[in-house]
Design an enzyme around this catalytic site. Sequence first.
Site, PDB file in Angstrom:
ATOM      1  N   HIS A 378    -137.986 -61.363  14.446  1.00  0.00           N
ATOM      2  CA  HIS A 378    -137.600 -61.399  15.857  1.00  0.00           C
ATOM      3  C   HIS A 378    -136.157 -61.872  16.002  1.00  0.00           C
ATOM      4  O   HIS A 378    -135.363 -61.298  16.748  1.00  0.00           O
ATOM      5  CB  HIS A 378    -138.509 -62.355  16.634  1.00  0.00           C
ATOM      6  N   GLU A 402    -142.491 -56.778  17.282  1.00  0.00           N
ATOM      7  CA  GLU A 402    -143.469 -57.417  16.405  1.00  0.00           C
ATOM      8  C   GLU A 402    -143.488 -56.792  15.012  1.00  0.00           C
ATOM      9  O   GLU A 402    -143.892 -57.440  14.042  1.00  0.00           O
ATOM     10  CB  GLU A 402    -144.869 -57.318  17.029  1.00  0.00           C
TER      11      GLU A 402
END
Length: 605
Positions: A378, A402
């Site tokens: 991330h 994700e």
Amino acid sequence: MKLFVSAFAMAIAMPALAQTAGTAEPAAMIENADAFIVATEKELADFSVFNAQVSWINNTYITDDTDAVAARVGAEGTEMGVRLAKEAARFQKVPGLSFDTKRKLDFLRNGLTIPAPSTPGSASELNVITTRLNSAYGRGKGMLNGQPINGSDIEAKMGSDRNPAELQEMWTSWHTQVGAPMRNDYARMVEIANKGAVELGYSDVGAMWQSGYDMPADDFAALTDKLWGEVKPLYDQLHCYTRAQLNVKYGDQVQKPTGPIRADLLGNMWAQEWGNIYDVVAPKGAGDLGFDTGELLVEKGYDPLKMVHAGVNFYSSLGYAEPPATFWERSQFVKPRDREVVCHASAWDIDNLNDVRIKMCTKVNGDDFVTIHHELGHNYYQRAYNKQSPLYQNGANDGFHEAIGDTIALSITPQYLVQIGLLDKSRMPSADKDIGLLLKQAMDKVAFLPFGLLVDKWRWGVFSGKITPANYNKAWTDLRLEYQGITPPVMRTEADFDPGAKYHIPGNTPYMRYFLARLYQFQFYEAACKQAGWRGPLHRCSFYGNKAVGAKFNAMLAMGQSKPWPDALQAFTGTRELSGKSMIAYFKPLMSWLQAQNKGRTCGW
């Protein structure tokens, strides 16, 4: 956890610009829309930093005071976001808008996760409720042998305990003590948020969530069903095999040889990933991999900080710049001893530039080693797109965000562990251990798929009214049986609220992103391995150290959400179609093996 999504939605509206949208000449209307976006993005950038700082403090220092501050700032942001979304909607039908202006208006319109209606006091009430739900989860405790046990400890214990009575106690106490008290708050939140969604032009909140994937909501729902159909046969075989092994381990009184699996026996509080019970299901001979990542970490003297350094080293090997000093100074790597925090692992982008952080209550084990690689994904994504304009500073869709770290985590192969000195080369598993390696991966990656799908299936039903408060828990239990083939270890009633025992429900984090990410990551991984010139079995590929792959990967990340997600997918993989085929290809040897093992058994539930 990507905070900027909620941050840009919590912006100050510019009604003076928008009021002319319906009366001006077409050229002036286009000009007004462009000016609205320019002014709005500046406001977004300013507000998002303070909002993220307040949220960080509340998540890492839970008190009544930080709850109150977070609720107040959240209410201000929600009010801003609602007004902004409504003003953006006024430009929706203006002809001749540029691609970027039209796209950014769409993001503003559906950027809120939980929208409040314009009724005075609604935003404040909504944010008091959402803050209370989030903090209730952070403070939540279960019981083990009659003694309280906190969230991070109970997660670890559920993975290692093999005592059915203790597993049942932990599962039941966590779901009852954490979930049940949230029920009324959750129902009220749904009522308020749905009114907000209607004001924005959506039938309900679920329809609004489904509209964020560059396609009509109904088309997106159909796509998820199609994808599940592609991978379900593999899950069914894994379920059948796992149930048989649990029956051997515990006997008919605990786990029957047919029907659903008892939820607390799968090594995870939510039965969403089963890798922790690999020792129970491992095939004789091939199942002994010769090493355990958690044990290797302990043997080599790793602590949480050293684990994070190892994760950063992987990204550095691909050519990514080192994190700034503030990452090491401001992140939460371990659970503080002096206060309550939200232990659920998350990655944060505070200033939309370089103040990136991760928040974990790290334990020295294999699961958290993988989680670190995931959360760092991330952060590196956030840094890659930080030169985009504010409304483009996000993943191509939330599933992309994700999948990035998970793609890297797929490269945590035995070869990689050898390369970083964690595993001695003499202990690297030979080819005859491949089934064991694949089974261990499938226990997490494949087992997760139906859970990843049903969480939002439940919420879509709740928001649409098909699932009413009177049958919240029954609908949840029914979906878990239908998709996962699992059942609670004890009888549950509508006095319970088992969905609340999963962080993403009280935390209001849309969950379909995780289902999508499980599929994206295998597409990204297969593409990366092809680019690296890998010729062996796909599951043994590691592109650690390949800067050419890293550069192409980063080019996709740098696009942010400036283009529709199929464009981003094509940029790295060469295809515009999301599919389960790469996952099926990865696990093909395991599928054949599972079918042979399950011959003569009654599969399904």
